[in-house]
Design a protein around this motif. Structure first.
Motif, PDB file in Angstrom:
ATOM      1  N   ASP A 125       0.572  -0.988  -0.166  1.00 28.68           N
ATOM      2  CA  ASP A 125      -0.047   0.314   0.036  1.00 28.68           C
ATOM      3  C   ASP A 125       0.603   1.255   0.491  1.00 28.68           C
ATOM      4  O   ASP A 125       0.076   2.068  -0.323  1.00 28.68           O
ATOM      5  CB  ASP A 125      -0.906   0.343   1.344  1.00 28.68           C
ATOM      6  CG  ASP A 125      -2.178  -0.425   1.258  1.00 28.68           C
ATOM      7  OD1 ASP A 125      -2.663  -1.170   0.425  1.00 28.68           O
ATOM      8  OD2 ASP A 125      -2.615  -1.596   2.304  1.00 28.68           O
ATOM      9  N   TYR A 126       2.074   0.981  -0.364  1.00 30.36           N
ATOM     10  CA  TYR A 126       3.096   2.134   0.065  1.00 30.36           C
ATOM     11  C   TYR A 126       4.198   2.106  -1.560  1.00 30.36           C
ATOM     12  O   TYR A 126       4.270   1.625  -2.154  1.00 30.36           O
ATOM     13  CB  TYR A 126       3.976   2.361   1.571  1.00 30.36           C
ATOM     14  CG  TYR A 126       2.864   2.433   2.199  1.00 30.36           C
ATOM     15  CD1 TYR A 126       3.083   4.383   3.029  1.00 30.36           C
ATOM     16  CD2 TYR A 126       2.796   1.545   3.128  1.00 30.36           C
ATOM     17  CE1 TYR A 126       2.704   4.066   4.696  1.00 30.36           C
ATOM     18  CE2 TYR A 126       1.616   1.669   4.433  1.00 30.36           C
ATOM     19  CZ  TYR A 126       2.221   2.804   4.974  1.00 30.36           C
ATOM     20  OH  TYR A 126       0.879   3.095   5.619  1.00 30.36           O
ATOM     21  N   PRO A 185       1.349   6.461   1.824  1.00 26.56           N
ATOM     22  CA  PRO A 185       0.479   5.491   0.954  1.00 26.56           C
ATOM     23  C   PRO A 185      -0.423   5.738   0.178  1.00 26.56           C
ATOM     24  O   PRO A 185      -0.022   6.977  -0.472  1.00 26.56           O
ATOM     25  CB  PRO A 185      -0.778   5.955   2.690  1.00 26.56           C
ATOM     26  CG  PRO A 185      -0.440   7.022   3.030  1.00 26.56           C
ATOM     27  CD  PRO A 185       1.394   7.207   2.885  1.00 26.56           C
ATOM     28  N   THR A 186      -1.041   4.600  -0.819  1.00 24.41           N
ATOM     29  CA  THR A 186      -1.476   4.861  -1.363  1.00 24.41           C
ATOM     30  C   THR A 186      -3.131   4.856  -1.640  1.00 24.41           C
ATOM     31  O   THR A 186      -3.249   5.197  -0.642  1.00 24.41           O
ATOM     32  CB  THR A 186      -2.126   3.434  -2.597  1.00 24.41           C
ATOM     33  OG1 THR A 186      -2.144   3.162  -2.068  1.00 24.41           O
ATOM     34  CG2 THR A 186       0.037   2.865  -3.500  1.00 24.41           C
ATOM     35  N   PRO A 187      -3.306   6.445  -3.000  1.00 28.38           N
ATOM     36  CA  PRO A 187      -5.329   6.814  -2.268  1.00 28.38           C
ATOM     37  C   PRO A 187      -5.965   5.893  -1.721  1.00 28.38           C
ATOM     38  O   PRO A 187      -6.869   6.276  -1.190  1.00 28.38           O
ATOM     39  CB  PRO A 187      -5.888   7.460  -3.560  1.00 28.38           C
ATOM     40  CG  PRO A 187      -3.590   7.352  -4.121  1.00 28.38           C
ATOM     41  CD  PRO A 187      -3.215   6.505  -4.019  1.00 28.38           C
ATOM     42  N   ASP A 188      -6.092   4.721  -2.102  1.00 27.23           N
ATOM     43  CA  ASP A 188      -6.891   3.755  -1.896  1.00 27.23           C
ATOM     44  C   ASP A 188      -6.418   2.440  -0.833  1.00 27.23           C
ATOM     45  O   ASP A 188      -7.374   1.636  -0.665  1.00 27.23           O
ATOM     46  CB  ASP A 188      -7.236   3.021  -3.230  1.00 27.23           C
ATOM     47  CG  ASP A 188      -6.215   1.831  -3.667  1.00 27.23           C
ATOM     48  OD1 ASP A 188      -4.831   2.131  -3.916  1.00 27.23           O
ATOM     49  OD2 ASP A 188      -6.063   1.068  -4.427  1.00 27.23           O
ATOM     50  N   SER A 207      -4.736   1.765   5.301  1.00 24.70           N
ATOM     51  CA  SER A 207      -3.958   2.339   6.344  1.00 24.70           C
ATOM     52  C   SER A 207      -3.132   3.987   5.779  1.00 24.70           C
ATOM     53  O   SER A 207      -2.105   3.787   4.341  1.00 24.70           O
ATOM     54  CB  SER A 207      -2.993   1.768   6.919  1.00 24.70           C
ATOM     55  OG  SER A 207      -2.045   3.255   7.933  1.00 24.70           O
ATOM     56  N   GLN A 208      -3.692   5.182   6.183  1.00 15.23           N
ATOM     57  CA  GLN A 208      -3.112   6.341   6.166  1.00 15.23           C
ATOM     58  C   GLN A 208      -1.964   6.848   6.077  1.00 15.23           C
ATOM     59  O   GLN A 208      -1.353   8.050   6.234  1.00 15.23           O
ATOM     60  CB  GLN A 208      -3.698   7.865   5.184  1.00 15.23           C
ATOM     61  CG  GLN A 208      -4.957   6.918   4.023  1.00 15.23           C
ATOM     62  CD  GLN A 208      -4.267   6.881   2.927  1.00 15.23           C
ATOM     63  OE1 GLN A 208      -3.850   8.411   2.086  1.00 15.23           O
ATOM     64  NE2 GLN A 208      -4.899   5.908   2.232  1.00 15.23           N
ATOM     65  N   THR A 209      -1.278   6.036   6.803  1.00 14.96           N
ATOM     66  CA  THR A 209      -0.265   5.950   8.087  1.00 14.96           C
ATOM     67  C   THR A 209       1.089   7.128   7.229  1.00 14.96           C
ATOM     68  O   THR A 209       1.112   6.169   6.286  1.00 14.96           O
ATOM     69  CB  THR A 209       0.370   5.734   8.249  1.00 14.96           C
ATOM     70  OG1 THR A 209      -0.272   5.244   9.839  1.00 14.96           O
ATOM     71  CG2 THR A 209       1.451   5.806   9.428  1.00 14.96           C
ATOM     72  N   THR A 216      -1.821  14.812   6.309  1.00 12.39           N
ATOM     73  CA  THR A 216      -2.052  13.866   6.344  1.00 12.39           C
ATOM     74  C   THR A 216      -2.872  13.811   7.217  1.00 12.39           C
ATOM     75  O   THR A 216      -3.128  14.495   8.281  1.00 12.39           O
ATOM     76  CB  THR A 216      -0.110  14.144   7.141  1.00 12.39           C
ATOM     77  OG1 THR A 216       0.325  14.382   5.981  1.00 12.39           O
ATOM     78  CG2 THR A 216       0.512  12.804   7.808  1.00 12.39           C
TER      79      THR A 216
END
Length: 277
Positions: free
Chosen positions: A31-32, A52-55, A58-60, A92
């Motif tokens: 995912d990164y 992180p990728t948009p989808d 986890s957006q960490t 972020t």
């Protein structure tokens, strides 16, 4: 040895290694995207950022710093870079930071002023000298190879290669890990040519085998497609087919060219100009 560049290449080639070092699943790296980020206003550059990728679930954002020389003001600079990044990217959601030291003695004296950061669950310090040699992880093995003394480097490299070959020959990661092992040894013995090192490690004949060539090419295809997806979005099936028909030299050229792509038309134009025979 140029540790910054070798670590950058390791994490760029196989980002799952970072999460292996932290005792997490290497699958998290799917995912990164690993890259360096420049904060132009004051010429700061954060050498390693896992975005992180948009989808991604986890957006960490993960900040990674490799510190192989003692620097008494390292933490002042490191946390300044992180908070400047957060100021410039208010979207972020969350962040984590990892500092990789070869040994504990390199770390600056404990700076009391940063106790809130260093004692939190957001900051992780990895000391390569403490890595468990019994852990069956190629990522951990690469880290140990970097800090191995000269007398043991070749022996450790051969041991790793003997583990990689039977385990990974059906996996595109096989060729990538072998290349990383060779690159680390090249950095550690700059007086030797790559041909001499290939001979020492017994790679000369292996690289000529069909299984190695196929694994290496498949790995390049996978990397290029992944970077294109993140650069210009989903790639149409017909374009994927054209990419899969490219030679290894063409794939490497596309890997360089795509850094300047901004839309799918750029890929179409490149493929038209570099169509495989």
């Amino acid at each position: 040895m140029k540790t910054d560049s070798i670590f950058y290449r390791i994490f760029k080639t196989d980002p799952g290694i970072l999460f292996e070092l932290l005792g997490q699943s290497r699958a998290t790296a799917q995912d990164y995207e690993f890259k360096s980020v420049e904060i132009k206003q004051i010429a700061f550059r954060i050498d390693g950022v896992f975005l992180p990728t948009p989808d991604a679930s986890s957006q960490t954002v993960w900040f990674v710093e490799v510190q192989f020389q003692r620097d008494p003001v390292f933490y002042q600079r490191f946390f300044s870079e992180i908070y400047l990044y957060l100021d410039l990217h208010p979207e972020t959601v969350d962040w984590q930071a990892v500092v990789i030291y070869p040994k504990r003695s390199i770390e600056p004296d404990y700076p009391h002023v940063f106790r809130a950061n260093l004692n939190s669950d957001q900051v992780h310090r990895v000391y390569l000298e403490d890595l468990d040699e019994s852990v069956d992880s190629l990522g951990v093995g690469l880290m140990q190879l970097i800090v191995a003394d000269s007398a043991n480097t070749i022996t450790q490299a051969k041991t790793m290669l003997s583990r990689v070959q039977p385990q990974e020959q059906t996996n595109p990661r096989f060729a990538a890990i072998m290349e990383l092992i060779e690159t680390i040894v090249v950095y550690k013995f700059p007086q030797l040519s790559r041909e001499e090192i290939e001979s020492m490690l017994g790679l000369s004949e292996l690289k000529q085998t069909k299984v190695y060539q196929e694994a290496y090419q498949e790995g390049e295809q996978s990397l290029v497609l992944r970077l294109l997806n993140r650069r210009i979005g989903d790639i149409a099936p017909e374009l994927q087919s054209q990419i899969q028909s490219l030679s290894l030299d063409q794939l490497e050229a596309l890997g360089e060219a795509l850094l300047d792509f901004t839309e799918p038309a750029d890929l179409v134009n490149w493929l038209e100009k570099n169509r495989a025979d």
